[in-house]
Scaffold this active site. Structure first.
Site, PDB file in Angstrom:
ATOM      1  N   TYR A   1       1.239  -0.803   2.245  1.00  0.00           N
ATOM      2  CA  TYR A   1       1.077   0.107   3.379  1.00  0.00           C
ATOM      3  C   TYR A   1       0.931  -0.642   4.705  1.00  0.00           C
ATOM      4  CZ  TYR A   1       0.250   3.160  -0.573  1.00  0.00           C
ATOM      5  OH  TYR A   1       0.380   3.816  -1.766  1.00  0.00           O
TER       6      TYR A   1
ATOM      7  N   TYR B   1      -3.073  13.188  -5.344  1.00  0.00           N
ATOM      8  CA  TYR B   1      -2.363  11.902  -5.339  1.00  0.00           C
ATOM      9  C   TYR B   1      -2.312  11.385  -6.769  1.00  0.00           C
ATOM     10  CZ  TYR B   1      -1.374   6.955  -4.780  1.00  0.00           C
ATOM     11  OH  TYR B   1      -0.810   5.709  -4.894  1.00  0.00           O
TER      12      TYR B   1
ATOM     13  N   ASP C   1      -5.703  13.464 -14.613  1.00  0.00           N
ATOM     14  CA  ASP C   1      -5.513  12.119 -14.094  1.00  0.00           C
ATOM     15  C   ASP C   1      -6.888  11.557 -13.722  1.00  0.00           C
ATOM     16  OD1 ASP C   1      -5.055   9.862 -12.596  1.00  0.00           O
ATOM     17  OD2 ASP C   1      -3.562  10.753 -11.261  1.00  0.00           O
TER      18      ASP C   1
ATOM     19  N   LYS D   1      -7.152   1.606 -13.699  1.00  0.00           N
ATOM     20  CA  LYS D   1      -8.064   0.977 -12.742  1.00  0.00           C
ATOM     21  C   LYS D   1      -9.229   0.253 -13.406  1.00  0.00           C
ATOM     22  CE  LYS D   1      -7.034   3.707  -8.578  1.00  0.00           C
ATOM     23  NZ  LYS D   1      -6.396   2.654  -7.780  1.00  0.00           N
TER      24      LYS D   1
END
Length: 426
Positions: free
Chosen positions: A14, A141, A242, A271
């Site tokens: 980003y 997201y 998720d 993660k």
């Protein structure tokens, strides 16, 4: 460290190659701190994007990695198995919702989401009722790969420029009721209308339970999730949760779905699975889903990453889950939550602040205007912390081992940023 080479040739996430942001050279990480090349130590408020929950350089995780690399760092998972994968999957299933019986190992969170979507599509194909749509929420997201982007909000996310190229799915309004608000029955209305109208086309509902992460750091009411599960059952639609960002204690429950006392048909984790040491994710599902998929035309699930079941990652994941099993995370996240509850409301006095919110080891300050990333990063480093805001969100998810004084320093740095006009001058 050759920072000029980095600036000229290495494309960080980003960031622009035309005007690269300053990158800070890290040479060491230990406990809750990362150390810069000049020796300056920063308290990490990000857990390396939610993942380093046990802190850095943890002896139990280090030992697992050292032992495994001396034996076998990698071997293909097709037609071969190994004890590190067996250990990791056995431990993962012992912790996960008890309706989940099968584990598909993958490389990253985005890939775990891709796997879950393919699993749902193949499930309905095997049943002779092909379905091509997914129902999800605004402000969600789910990752940066194409299928994951397609179930990420196409208008209010970092992926809006891909609209028109991605498959178009069905989006319901995200819940407005906060976690601690009084439940408003109207909150589920749009979702209910969407599933009533489109259920015959919908392969699955996919959403982030309780906390919508990078799409807005929204913390919503458990009743919404409870009613989603009921509606999925009523209309015969699979539910994918998720938990890549929320799993393994981050919200104060082992899995965020426990706040609503629901179980998914398919669960995505990643993660923190390896405690932030290595990339590894998993998609878990029920026996009914797995057997239906494999009973179809293909006779198997059509996916197979090259590094699936990497022994080194699996060994570290098992060590990380050992630490989770001990249960210390419960008191740790409770203490962090209490500290956020004590400190964050004080920040509402500043004109830049729209809202503060927290749950478990998550603290969020939402501002009225986007931050000046370069300026705010300099300020944070000068205050001895590492916090990486995004847009109007200054959020913290520190390692679980963080102590009261660490949280105080993180929130103090945020307060200093709110007092600085430069941090919001764009």
């Amino acid at each position: 460290m050759d920072l000029e080479f980095d600036r000229q040739h290495i494309w960080h996430p980003y960031t622009s190659t035309l005007n690269p942001l300053t990158c800070y050279p890290v040479t060491k990480a230990d406990g809750v701190r990362i150390e810069l090349e000049d020796g300056k130590q920063l308290i990490d408020g990000m857990s390396s994007w939610w993942s380093a929950i046990h802190g850095y350089n943890h002896p139990h995780l280090n030992s697992a990695a050292h032992q495994q690399i001396d034996t076998m760092s990698h071997v293909m998972f097709g037609g071969i198995t190994h004890q590190p994968a067996i250990n990791a999957c056995k431990k993962l299933l012992s912790l996960a919702p008890d309706n989940l019986e099968h584990v598909f190992l993958a490389d990253s969170g985005s890939v775990a989401v891709e796997v879950s979507l393919k699993m749902a599509l193949q499930y309905w194909h095997a049943k002779g009722d092909p379905r091509s749509k997914f129902l999800t929420l605004r402000h969600g997201y789910h990752g940066d790969t194409f299928a994951a982007m397609s179930v990420t909000d196409p208008d209010n996310s970092m992926h809006s420029l891909y609209k028109g190229f991605l498959p178009e799915h069905i989006f319901a309004e995200s819940p407005a009721c906060g976690f601690h608000d009084e439940w408003d029955p109207q909150d589920i209305t749009d979702f209910k209308q969407q599933i009533q109208k489109h259920h015959s086309q919908i392969a699955a509902v996919i959403l982030e339970p309780i906390v919508q992460g990078a799409g807005g750091m929204r913390i919503y009411h458990p009743e919404f999730l409870k009613q989603v599960r009921t509606l999925c059952d009523e209309y015969g639609v699979l539910l994918i949760l998720d938990e890549i960002a929320t799993g393994f204690g981050r919200t104060g429950k082992l899995f965020a779905c426990e706040h609503a006392d629901v179980q998914p048909d398919i669960l995505c984790v990643g993660k923190a699975l390896t405690g932030g040491y290595m990339t590894l994710s998993a998609t878990l599902t029920s026996k009914e889903v797995a057997d239906t998929v494999c009973g179809g035309e293909a006779g198997c699930f059509m996916h197979g990453p090259t590094f699936m079941g990497n022994p080194l990652a699996c060994a570290v994941a098992t060590a990380s889950l050992d630490l989770i099993e001990k249960g210390e995370w419960e008191e740790q996240t409770k203490a962090i939550e209490q500290k956020f509850a004590e400190l964050l409301p004080n920040l509402n006095q500043y004109k830049q602040v729209k809202n503060t919110r927290w749950l478990g080891a998550i603290g969020v300050v939402e501002t009225h205007h986007p931050v000046n990333m370069e300026a705010i990063q300099i300020l944070f480093v000068n205050h001895g912390v590492w916090i990486r805001p995004f847009g109007r969100l200054i959020y913290m998810m520190p390692p679980f081992i963080s102590q009261s004084e660490h949280i105080e320093q993180l929130v103090g740095a945020v307060e200093a940023a709110l007092q600085s006009e430069e941090c919001f001058a764009i």
